[in-house]
Write a protein that holds these residues in place. Structure first.
Motif, PDB file in Angstrom:
ATOM      1  N   HIS A  36       7.081  -7.087  35.136  1.00 56.74           N
ATOM      2  CA  HIS A  36       8.273  -7.077  34.293  1.00 56.74           C
ATOM      3  C   HIS A  36       7.888  -6.473  32.957  1.00 56.74           C
ATOM      4  CE1 HIS A  36      10.356 -10.638  36.529  1.00 56.74           C
ATOM      5  NE2 HIS A  36      10.161  -9.585  37.296  1.00 56.74           N
ATOM      6  N   MET A  37       8.452  -5.320  32.627  1.00 57.21           N
ATOM      7  CA  MET A  37       8.120  -4.600  31.407  1.00 57.21           C
ATOM      8  C   MET A  37       9.178  -4.851  30.336  1.00 57.21           C
ATOM      9  SD  MET A  37       6.133  -2.484  29.794  1.00 57.21           S
ATOM     10  CE  MET A  37       5.088  -1.815  31.091  1.00 57.21           C
ATOM     11  N   LYS A  38       8.710  -5.244  29.183  1.00 53.30           N
ATOM     12  CA  LYS A  38       9.553  -5.331  27.995  1.00 53.30           C
ATOM     13  C   LYS A  38       8.646  -5.119  26.807  1.00 53.30           C
ATOM     14  CE  LYS A  38      11.184  -9.452  28.517  1.00 53.30           C
ATOM     15  NZ  LYS A  38      11.879 -10.719  28.334  1.00 53.30           N
ATOM     16  N   ASP A  39       9.219  -4.983  25.638  1.00 55.21           N
ATOM     17  CA  ASP A  39       8.416  -4.789  24.433  1.00 55.21           C
ATOM     18  C   ASP A  39       8.898  -5.764  23.369  1.00 55.21           C
ATOM     19  OD1 ASP A  39       6.499  -3.724  22.753  1.00 55.21           O
ATOM     20  OD2 ASP A  39       7.208  -1.659  22.931  1.00 55.21           O
ATOM     21  N   LEU A  40       7.959  -6.190  22.552  1.00 58.45           N
ATOM     22  CA  LEU A  40       8.244  -7.137  21.481  1.00 58.45           C
ATOM     23  C   LEU A  40       7.728  -6.589  20.163  1.00 58.45           C
ATOM     24  CD1 LEU A  40       7.086 -10.416  23.276  1.00 58.45           C
ATOM     25  CD2 LEU A  40       9.434  -9.609  23.020  1.00 58.45           C
ATOM     26  N   ALA A  41       8.479  -6.834  19.103  1.00 60.92           N
ATOM     27  CA  ALA A  41       8.040  -6.450  17.763  1.00 60.92           C
ATOM     28  C   ALA A  41       7.013  -7.436  17.229  1.00 60.92           C
ATOM     29  CB  ALA A  41       9.241  -6.370  16.819  1.00 60.92           C
ATOM     30  N   ASP A  42       7.032  -8.669  17.756  1.00 67.47           N
ATOM     31  CA  ASP A  42       6.136  -9.726  17.294  1.00 67.47           C
ATOM     32  C   ASP A  42       5.760 -10.586  18.502  1.00 67.47           C
ATOM     33  OD1 ASP A  42       4.910 -11.998  16.226  1.00 67.47           O
ATOM     34  OD2 ASP A  42       6.495 -12.384  14.764  1.00 67.47           O
ATOM     35  N   PHE A  43       4.494 -10.576  18.877  1.00 71.00           N
ATOM     36  CA  PHE A  43       4.069 -11.331  20.058  1.00 71.00           C
ATOM     37  C   PHE A  43       4.192 -12.844  19.874  1.00 71.00           C
ATOM     38  CE2 PHE A  43       1.484  -7.461  21.234  1.00 71.00           C
ATOM     39  CZ  PHE A  43       2.314  -7.115  22.290  1.00 71.00           C
ATOM     40  N   HIS A  44       4.408 -13.305  18.668  1.00 70.24           N
ATOM     41  CA  HIS A  44       4.598 -14.732  18.428  1.00 70.24           C
ATOM     42  C   HIS A  44       6.060 -15.142  18.598  1.00 70.24           C
ATOM     43  CE1 HIS A  44       0.515 -15.315  17.004  1.00 70.24           C
ATOM     44  NE2 HIS A  44       0.649 -14.224  16.274  1.00 70.24           N
ATOM     45  N   ASP A  45       6.954 -14.162  18.730  1.00 69.38           N
ATOM     46  CA  ASP A  45       8.389 -14.438  18.776  1.00 69.38           C
ATOM     47  C   ASP A  45       8.997 -13.769  20.002  1.00 69.38           C
ATOM     48  OD1 ASP A  45      11.088 -14.834  18.362  1.00 69.38           O
ATOM     49  OD2 ASP A  45      11.183 -13.668  16.502  1.00 69.38           O
ATOM     50  N   LYS A  46       9.259 -14.555  21.034  1.00 69.38           N
ATOM     51  CA  LYS A  46       9.810 -13.987  22.266  1.00 69.38           C
ATOM     52  C   LYS A  46      11.218 -13.434  22.076  1.00 69.38           C
ATOM     53  CE  LYS A  46      11.621 -18.269  24.186  1.00 69.38           C
ATOM     54  NZ  LYS A  46      11.647 -19.144  25.328  1.00 69.38           N
ATOM     55  N   GLU A  47      11.839 -13.746  20.952  1.00 67.76           N
ATOM     56  CA  GLU A  47      13.180 -13.237  20.641  1.00 67.76           C
ATOM     57  C   GLU A  47      13.125 -11.909  19.891  1.00 67.76           C
ATOM     58  OE1 GLU A  47      15.815 -14.753  21.952  1.00 67.76           O
ATOM     59  OE2 GLU A  47      14.428 -16.225  22.787  1.00 67.76           O
ATOM     60  N   SER A  48      11.931 -11.322  19.726  1.00 69.87           N
ATOM     61  CA  SER A  48      11.799 -10.089  18.948  1.00 69.87           C
ATOM     62  C   SER A  48      11.814  -8.845  19.828  1.00 69.87           C
ATOM     63  CB  SER A  48      10.509 -10.132  18.120  1.00 69.87           C
ATOM     64  OG  SER A  48       9.364 -10.026  18.954  1.00 69.87           O
ATOM     65  N   GLN A  49      12.508  -8.923  20.952  1.00 78.54           N
ATOM     66  CA  GLN A  49      12.505  -7.800  21.891  1.00 78.54           C
ATOM     67  C   GLN A  49      13.103  -6.552  21.264  1.00 78.54           C
ATOM     68  OE1 GLN A  49      14.461  -8.436  25.658  1.00 78.54           O
ATOM     69  NE2 GLN A  49      13.821  -6.474  26.449  1.00 78.54           N
ATOM     70  N   VAL A  50      12.491  -5.420  21.566  1.00 78.13           N
ATOM     71  CA  VAL A  50      12.943  -4.099  21.138  1.00 78.13           C
ATOM     72  C   VAL A  50      12.844  -3.164  22.342  1.00 78.13           C
ATOM     73  CG1 VAL A  50      12.268  -4.389  18.713  1.00 78.13           C
ATOM     74  CG2 VAL A  50      10.602  -3.503  20.351  1.00 78.13           C
ATOM     75  N   ALA A  51      13.348  -1.956  22.203  1.00 72.34           N
ATOM     76  CA  ALA A  51      13.199  -0.971  23.269  1.00 72.34           C
ATOM     77  C   ALA A  51      11.706  -0.725  23.500  1.00 72.34           C
ATOM     78  CB  ALA A  51      13.905   0.330  22.899  1.00 72.34           C
ATOM     79  N   VAL A  52      11.325  -0.482  24.745  1.00 70.27           N
ATOM     80  CA  VAL A  52       9.923  -0.231  25.058  1.00 70.27           C
ATOM     81  C   VAL A  52       9.466   1.006  24.281  1.00 70.27           C
ATOM     82  CG1 VAL A  52       8.263   0.328  26.880  1.00 70.27           C
ATOM     83  CG2 VAL A  52      10.103  -1.303  27.328  1.00 70.27           C
ATOM     84  N   GLY A  53       8.337   0.846  23.598  1.00 74.44           N
ATOM     85  CA  GLY A  53       7.802   1.911  22.768  1.00 74.44           C
ATOM     86  C   GLY A  53       8.018   1.669  21.287  1.00 74.44           C
ATOM     87  N   GLU A  54       8.923   0.741  20.956  1.00 78.43           N
ATOM     88  CA  GLU A  54       9.200   0.437  19.553  1.00 78.43           C
ATOM     89  C   GLU A  54       8.445  -0.793  19.070  1.00 78.43           C
ATOM     90  OE1 GLU A  54      13.417   0.136  18.984  1.00 78.43           O
ATOM     91  OE2 GLU A  54      13.772   2.171  19.718  1.00 78.43           O
ATOM     92  N   GLY A  55       7.747  -1.455  19.962  1.00 80.68           N
ATOM     93  CA  GLY A  55       7.055  -2.687  19.609  1.00 80.68           C
ATOM     94  C   GLY A  55       5.553  -2.578  19.737  1.00 80.68           C
ATOM     95  N   MET A  56       4.938  -3.674  20.142  1.00 81.87           N
ATOM     96  CA  MET A  56       3.485  -3.797  20.153  1.00 81.87           C
ATOM     97  C   MET A  56       2.867  -3.769  21.553  1.00 81.87           C
ATOM     98  SD  MET A  56       3.337  -6.866  17.341  1.00 81.87           S
ATOM     99  CE  MET A  56       1.562  -6.850  17.217  1.00 81.87           C
ATOM    100  N   MET A  57       3.681  -3.618  22.587  1.00 87.15           N
ATOM    101  CA  MET A  57       3.182  -3.693  23.954  1.00 87.15           C
ATOM    102  C   MET A  57       2.208  -2.548  24.249  1.00 87.15           C
ATOM    103  SD  MET A  57       3.531  -5.843  26.409  1.00 87.15           S
ATOM    104  CE  MET A  57       4.964  -6.676  25.771  1.00 87.15           C
ATOM    105  N   PRO A  58       1.035  -2.857  24.804  1.00 82.42           N
ATOM    106  CA  PRO A  58       0.064  -1.810  25.135  1.00 82.42           C
ATOM    107  C   PRO A  58       0.423  -1.141  26.470  1.00 82.42           C
ATOM    108  CG  PRO A  58      -0.842  -3.945  25.679  1.00 82.42           C
ATOM    109  CD  PRO A  58       0.502  -4.197  25.033  1.00 82.42           C
ATOM    110  N   VAL A  59       1.496  -0.372  26.466  1.00 79.14           N
ATOM    111  CA  VAL A  59       2.058   0.177  27.697  1.00 79.14           C
ATOM    112  C   VAL A  59       1.062   1.073  28.429  1.00 79.14           C
ATOM    113  CG1 VAL A  59       3.914   1.603  28.651  1.00 79.14           C
ATOM    114  CG2 VAL A  59       4.404  -0.020  26.802  1.00 79.14           C
ATOM    115  N   ARG A  60       0.419   1.988  27.721  1.00 81.45           N
ATOM    116  CA  ARG A  60      -0.531   2.884  28.405  1.00 81.45           C
ATOM    117  C   ARG A  60      -1.667   2.083  29.034  1.00 81.45           C
ATOM    118  NH1 ARG A  60      -2.082   8.731  28.044  1.00 81.45           N
ATOM    119  NH2 ARG A  60      -4.093   8.797  29.111  1.00 81.45           N
ATOM    120  N   GLU A  61      -2.197   1.102  28.302  1.00 83.34           N
ATOM    121  CA  GLU A  61      -3.264   0.257  28.851  1.00 83.34           C
ATOM    122  C   GLU A  61      -2.806  -0.419  30.140  1.00 83.34           C
ATOM    123  OE1 GLU A  61      -5.181  -4.099  28.000  1.00 83.34           O
ATOM    124  OE2 GLU A  61      -4.486  -2.975  26.269  1.00 83.34           O
ATOM    125  N   MET A  62      -1.570  -0.874  30.147  1.00 79.11           N
ATOM    126  CA  MET A  62      -1.042  -1.544  31.338  1.00 79.11           C
ATOM    127  C   MET A  62      -0.931  -0.568  32.509  1.00 79.11           C
ATOM    128  SD  MET A  62       1.777  -3.937  29.482  1.00 79.11           S
ATOM    129  CE  MET A  62       2.430  -4.568  31.019  1.00 79.11           C
TER     130      MET A  62
END
Length: 113
Positions: A36-62
């Motif tokens: 399940h892919m999503k992105d977050l602006a703040d990994f401490h706040d599950k409500e901080s979802q943003v479009a994938v690529g706008e947050g902190m998710m290490p997408v390429r690593e994944m």
């Protein structure tokens, strides 16, 4: 354990700094049945979802980890914000994901359903 028993990686459920996702994918290996892919602006706040690529998710690593384990399953986009008009964020997310895969030299087969 029966080889039909597996797991789903939920992106936001890993370490507070975003680390560990690639390691979790590698550890699950052949038992990984879904991502399940999503992105977050703040990994401490599950409500901080943003479009994938706008947050902190290490997408390429994944994706690199998915390639390393020869993952054949699905990567589902979970876009749970802007319910009145989600398509701009969904389109931006798919565009970013396609770009990451293209940058890795991989052909994409992304489709919205």
């Amino acid at each position: 354990m029966d080889p039909r028993m597996g797991c789903c990686i939920e992106c936001r459920a890993r370490g507070a700094r975003g680390d560990g996702r690639g390691a979790a994918i590698r550890e699950a290996g052949a038992r990984l049945f879904n991502v399940h892919m999503k992105d977050l602006a703040d990994f401490h706040d599950k409500e901080s979802q943003v479009a994938v690529g706008e947050g902190m998710m290490p997408v390429r690593e994944m994706f690199e980890a998915l390639v390393a384990v020869k993952y054949k399953g699905f990567v589902d986009l979970e876009y749970e914000i802007h319910p009145d008009d989600p398509m701009p964020g969904v389109i931006a997310s798919f565009s970013y994901l396609r770009g990451v895969l293209a940058g890795m030299g991989l052909r994409t087969n992304l489709a919205a359903s």
